[in-house]
Design a protein around this motif. Sequence first.
Motif, PDB file in Angstrom:
ATOM      1  N   ARG A  79       0.831  -1.210   0.000  1.00 36.49           N
ATOM      2  CA  ARG A  79       0.000   0.000   0.000  1.00 36.49           C
ATOM      3  C   ARG A  79       0.861   1.254   0.000  1.00 36.49           C
ATOM      4  O   ARG A  79       0.549   2.233  -0.676  1.00 36.49           O
ATOM      5  N   LEU A  80       1.959   1.233   0.775  1.00 31.62           N
ATOM      6  CA  LEU A  80       2.841   2.391   0.819  1.00 31.62           C
ATOM      7  C   LEU A  80       3.473   2.629  -0.544  1.00 31.62           C
ATOM      8  O   LEU A  80       3.512   3.763  -1.027  1.00 31.62           O
ATOM      9  N   THR A  81       3.947   1.573  -1.188  1.00 32.33           N
ATOM     10  CA  THR A  81       4.548   1.709  -2.511  1.00 32.33           C
ATOM     11  C   THR A  81       3.534   2.269  -3.508  1.00 32.33           C
ATOM     12  O   THR A  81       3.843   3.187  -4.271  1.00 32.33           O
ATOM     13  N   GLU A  82       2.327   1.742  -3.490  1.00 29.97           N
ATOM     14  CA  GLU A  82       1.274   2.259  -4.376  1.00 29.97           C
ATOM     15  C   GLU A  82       0.956   3.718  -4.053  1.00 29.97           C
ATOM     16  O   GLU A  82       0.797   4.541  -4.957  1.00 29.97           O
ATOM     17  N   GLY A  83       0.866   4.033  -2.757  1.00 25.93           N
ATOM     18  CA  GLY A  83       0.577   5.404  -2.351  1.00 25.93           C
ATOM     19  C   GLY A  83       1.674   6.366  -2.766  1.00 25.93           C
ATOM     20  O   GLY A  83       1.405   7.486  -3.210  1.00 25.93           O
ATOM     21  N   LEU A  84       2.927   5.932  -2.629  1.00 25.85           N
ATOM     22  CA  LEU A  84       4.043   6.795  -3.033  1.00 25.85           C
ATOM     23  C   LEU A  84       4.099   6.953  -4.548  1.00 25.85           C
ATOM     24  O   LEU A  84       4.437   8.033  -5.050  1.00 25.85           O
ATOM     25  N   ASP A  85       3.768   5.904  -5.282  1.00 22.51           N
ATOM     26  CA  ASP A  85       3.696   6.035  -6.737  1.00 22.51           C
ATOM     27  C   ASP A  85       2.628   7.057  -7.125  1.00 22.51           C
ATOM     28  O   ASP A  85       2.837   7.895  -8.011  1.00 22.51           O
ATOM     29  N   ALA A  86       1.485   7.001  -6.451  1.00 23.16           N
ATOM     30  CA  ALA A  86       0.418   7.973  -6.718  1.00 23.16           C
ATOM     31  C   ALA A  86       0.858   9.373  -6.302  1.00 23.16           C
ATOM     32  O   ALA A  86       0.571  10.357  -7.007  1.00 23.16           O
ATOM     33  N   PHE A  87       1.557   9.497  -5.163  1.00 20.57           N
ATOM     34  CA  PHE A  87       2.071  10.787  -4.711  1.00 20.57           C
ATOM     35  C   PHE A  87       3.057  11.343  -5.734  1.00 20.57           C
ATOM     36  O   PHE A  87       3.015  12.525  -6.068  1.00 20.57           O
ATOM     37  N   TRP A  88       3.930  10.477  -6.261  1.00 24.26           N
ATOM     38  CA  TRP A  88       4.863  10.908  -7.314  1.00 24.26           C
ATOM     39  C   TRP A  88       4.073  11.418  -8.522  1.00 24.26           C
ATOM     40  O   TRP A  88       4.320  12.514  -9.012  1.00 24.26           O
TER      41      TRP A  88
END
Length: 183
Positions: free
Chosen positions: A51-60
């Motif tokens: 979830r963190l990786t997906e969230g950071l990808d979305a944040f990027w």
Amino acid sequence: MTGVRDLKYRQWFRGADVDGDGVITRQDVRLMGERYIAARGAASGSATAHRLTEGLDAFWASVIEPMDSDGDGKVDLREMTEGFQRALADPARYPQQVGPVADCYFDLIDLDGDNRVDQAEFGEIFGLAGNVSLEDSAAVFEALDQDGSGGLDRAEFHRALAEFFYGDDPDAPATHLFGRIPG
């Protein structure tokens, strides 16, 4: 944009430029997440890590990448500061811009799953993974724990991040969340 917010963003930039090359790339954003995952001893394949990786990808994609005004795949300090001035101008957009990533970080920090982040958890994640001194981390935690409960619940955590990214008060408890800014 206030001078305080600019100083906070510079501090955040220093932490986000994980490889120290003076720019933030998608890889830096991912490495930032990996650094937090490793500091907590969480498995890289865990649901929270995913979830963190997906969230950071979305944040990027939604916040950082649009700041890349010259299209080189890198965001320097000027681009980031100008981009944050544009992107983070409206606190009402916090739930879409920062909230999902903040929830992932909260879940990662709250390793014991009690829905609160205690001082030890907070110090570990911001001190070890966030490169914030343990003294500064303890002082920030104490200021953020306004009810004196010894822990931050999810709402208090969100208020801290909203204040950091959108606030202009140099004396607000979250001003030094990502490290002491020059005063």
